[in-house]
Design a protein around this motif. Structure first.
Motif, short mmCIF file in Angstrom:
data_model
loop_
_atom_site.label_atom_id
_atom_site.label_comp_id
_atom_site.label_asym_id
_atom_site.label_seq_id
_atom_site.Cartn_x
_atom_site.Cartn_y
_atom_site.Cartn_z
N SER A 93 31.45 -10.08 -6.32
CA SER A 93 30.23 -10.05 -5.50
C SER A 93 29.14 -9.19 -6.12
O SER A 93 27.95 -9.45 -5.93
CB SER A 93 30.56 -9.56 -4.10
OG SER A 93 31.17 -8.28 -4.13
N LYS A 94 29.52 -8.16 -6.88
CA LYS A 94 28.51 -7.31 -7.51
C LYS A 94 27.74 -8.05 -8.60
O LYS A 94 26.66 -7.60 -9.03
CB LYS A 94 29.16 -6.05 -8.09
CG LYS A 94 30.08 -6.29 -9.27
CD LYS A 94 30.69 -4.98 -9.75
CE LYS A 94 31.59 -5.19 -10.97
NZ LYS A 94 30.82 -5.65 -12.15
N LEU B 186 23.78 -12.16 -11.58
CA LEU B 186 24.10 -12.80 -12.85
C LEU B 186 24.55 -14.24 -12.61
O LEU B 186 24.14 -15.15 -13.35
CB LEU B 186 25.21 -12.02 -13.56
CG LEU B 186 25.78 -12.67 -14.83
CD1 LEU B 186 24.69 -12.82 -15.90
CD2 LEU B 186 26.96 -11.87 -15.37
N ALA B 187 25.37 -14.44 -11.59
CA ALA B 187 25.84 -15.78 -11.27
C ALA B 187 24.67 -16.71 -10.97
O ALA B 187 24.61 -17.86 -11.44
CB ALA B 187 26.80 -15.74 -10.09
N THR B 188 23.72 -16.19 -10.21
CA THR B 188 22.53 -16.99 -9.86
C THR B 188 21.70 -17.29 -11.10
O THR B 188 21.22 -18.42 -11.29
CB THR B 188 21.68 -16.23 -8.83
OG1 THR B 188 22.49 -15.86 -7.71
CG2 THR B 188 20.53 -17.09 -8.35
N ASP B 189 21.52 -16.30 -11.97
CA ASP B 189 20.75 -16.50 -13.20
C ASP B 189 21.36 -17.61 -14.06
O ASP B 189 20.66 -18.50 -14.53
CB ASP B 189 20.71 -15.21 -14.02
CG ASP B 189 19.67 -14.23 -13.48
OD1 ASP B 189 18.77 -14.68 -12.76
OD2 ASP B 189 19.78 -13.03 -13.78
N VAL B 190 22.67 -17.53 -14.26
CA VAL B 190 23.34 -18.49 -15.12
C VAL B 190 23.25 -19.90 -14.54
O VAL B 190 22.91 -20.87 -15.23
CB VAL B 190 24.82 -18.10 -15.33
CG1 VAL B 190 25.59 -19.22 -16.03
CG2 VAL B 190 24.93 -16.81 -16.13
N MET B 191 23.55 -20.01 -13.25
CA MET B 191 23.57 -21.33 -12.63
C MET B 191 22.19 -21.97 -12.63
O MET B 191 22.04 -23.15 -12.96
CB MET B 191 24.09 -21.22 -11.20
CG MET B 191 24.17 -22.56 -10.48
SD MET B 191 25.11 -22.49 -8.97
CE MET B 191 26.76 -22.33 -9.60
N LEU B 192 21.15 -21.21 -12.27
CA LEU B 192 19.81 -21.77 -12.23
C LEU B 192 19.31 -22.12 -13.63
O LEU B 192 18.59 -23.10 -13.81
CB LEU B 192 18.85 -20.80 -11.54
CG LEU B 192 19.09 -20.57 -10.05
CD1 LEU B 192 18.08 -19.58 -9.48
CD2 LEU B 192 19.01 -21.89 -9.28
N VAL C 222 26.80 -20.15 -0.68
CA VAL C 222 27.37 -18.91 -1.20
C VAL C 222 28.38 -18.37 -0.21
O VAL C 222 28.10 -18.27 0.99
CB VAL C 222 26.26 -17.85 -1.45
CG1 VAL C 222 26.88 -16.60 -2.09
CG2 VAL C 222 25.16 -18.42 -2.33
N ALA C 223 29.57 -18.03 -0.68
CA ALA C 223 30.61 -17.49 0.19
C ALA C 223 31.21 -16.26 -0.46
O ALA C 223 31.34 -16.19 -1.68
CB ALA C 223 31.70 -18.54 0.44
N GLY C 224 31.58 -15.29 0.37
CA GLY C 224 32.20 -14.09 -0.17
C GLY C 224 31.60 -12.83 0.42
O GLY C 224 30.93 -12.85 1.45
N ASN C 225 31.80 -11.72 -0.27
CA ASN C 225 31.34 -10.41 0.20
C ASN C 225 29.86 -10.22 -0.15
O ASN C 225 29.49 -9.37 -0.97
CB ASN C 225 32.19 -9.31 -0.43
CG ASN C 225 31.83 -7.94 0.10
OD1 ASN C 225 31.30 -7.82 1.20
ND2 ASN C 225 32.09 -6.91 -0.69
N VAL C 226 29.02 -11.06 0.45
CA VAL C 226 27.58 -11.00 0.20
C VAL C 226 26.83 -11.08 1.53
O VAL C 226 27.37 -11.56 2.52
CB VAL C 226 27.12 -12.15 -0.72
CG1 VAL C 226 27.67 -11.98 -2.13
CG2 VAL C 226 27.54 -13.51 -0.16
N LYS C 227 25.60 -10.62 1.52
CA LYS C 227 24.76 -10.67 2.70
C LYS C 227 23.80 -11.86 2.59
O LYS C 227 23.16 -12.05 1.56
CB LYS C 227 23.94 -9.37 2.84
CG LYS C 227 24.79 -8.11 3.00
CD LYS C 227 25.52 -8.11 4.33
CE LYS C 227 26.28 -6.79 4.52
NZ LYS C 227 27.04 -6.78 5.80
#
Length: 245
Positions: A31-32, A36-42, A127-132
């Protein structure tokens, strides 16, 4: 290579798949590392170059995947099943396409398809997981602020006809050691009010090793090695089927 390294260095997983109704790009990270995940995917989704050399390399990969399906009777029989159930409707076509279509595609056609369909109104971010939720929304809004500035927002409504499911019998002869059988019925759509009942029915009939089909056909009688049932829900229709080899 850089994309793969960026994901691997933080222990992530990144892949994509195409179904009969949508294409999905999915990434798994701590989740931290959500930014980065968003950057890579987009970056992958919106900034691909559609390099001709890469397209030719991927064309060979897809032709190999078609060969893999043709060598796998369990996969092939399900393509036959969908073709028989939906006829000439697009849901009846194999996801990989045919050798003829894959060999024929030009870069311009692929890029035109991308421009037409990869529009803001056609994309869902989940998006699922320990995120707001609010944090992710702000992050996406910031990342996407300029992504579609030069793209004409697509306000069209999909013009797809609801398929008519054809119930019939069809036999294919191949030199195999096993017989592969699919028995199918009209099923339910994604949002049908009885979908949860259908999921339970699927689990009971053929959803695992304790299911009725597995216990009766394989464990008790030893008539087959593989047997299961499955649901194939779509936006406006669905199929329920039982497979046995």
């Amino acid at each position: 290579l850089e994309i793969a390294q960026a994901v691997d260095e933080v222990g992530g997983e990144f892949n994509a798949f195409t179904s009969r109704e949508y294409t999905c790009y999915h990434i798994l990270m701590l989740s931290k590392d959500v930014e980065l995940a968003t950057d890579v995917m987009l970056d992958v989704m919106l900034n691909s170059k559609f390099d001709q050399e890469e397209i030719e390399r991927e064309r060979k990969v897809i032709l190999q995947e078609i060969s893999m399906i043709e060598d796998n009777p369990e996969e092939l029989i399900h393509d036959y099943f969908f073709e028989q159930a939906f006829g000439t409707h697009t849901l009846g076509k194999p996801i990989l396409g045919s050798r003829r279509t894959v060999e024929r595609f030009k870069r311009e056609e692929i890029y035109s398809f991308f421009q037409k369909h990869y529009q803001p109104n056609d994309i869902i971010f989940s998006v699922a997981g320990n995120v707001k939720h609010d944090k992710v929304r702000r992050l996406l809004n910031r990342k996407l602020k300029d992504a579609f500035v030069h793209k004409k927002t697509n306000q069209r409504k999909p013009n797809f006809s609801k398929p008519k499911i054809k119930l019939s019998r069809k036999f294919y002869n191949r030199e195999l050691e096993q017989s592969h059988i699919v028995l199918g019925y009209p099923g339910l759509s994604y949002d049908h009010p009885d979908r949860f009942s259908a999921f339970l029915l699927n689990i009971y009939l053929g959803g695992g090793m304790s299911s009725s089909l597995f216990q009766e056909i394989r464990e008790k009688r030893g008539l087959a090695y593989t047997v299961y049932s499955q649901l194939a829900p779509f936006s406006d229709c669905g199929l329920f089927s039982v497979y046995v080899a």
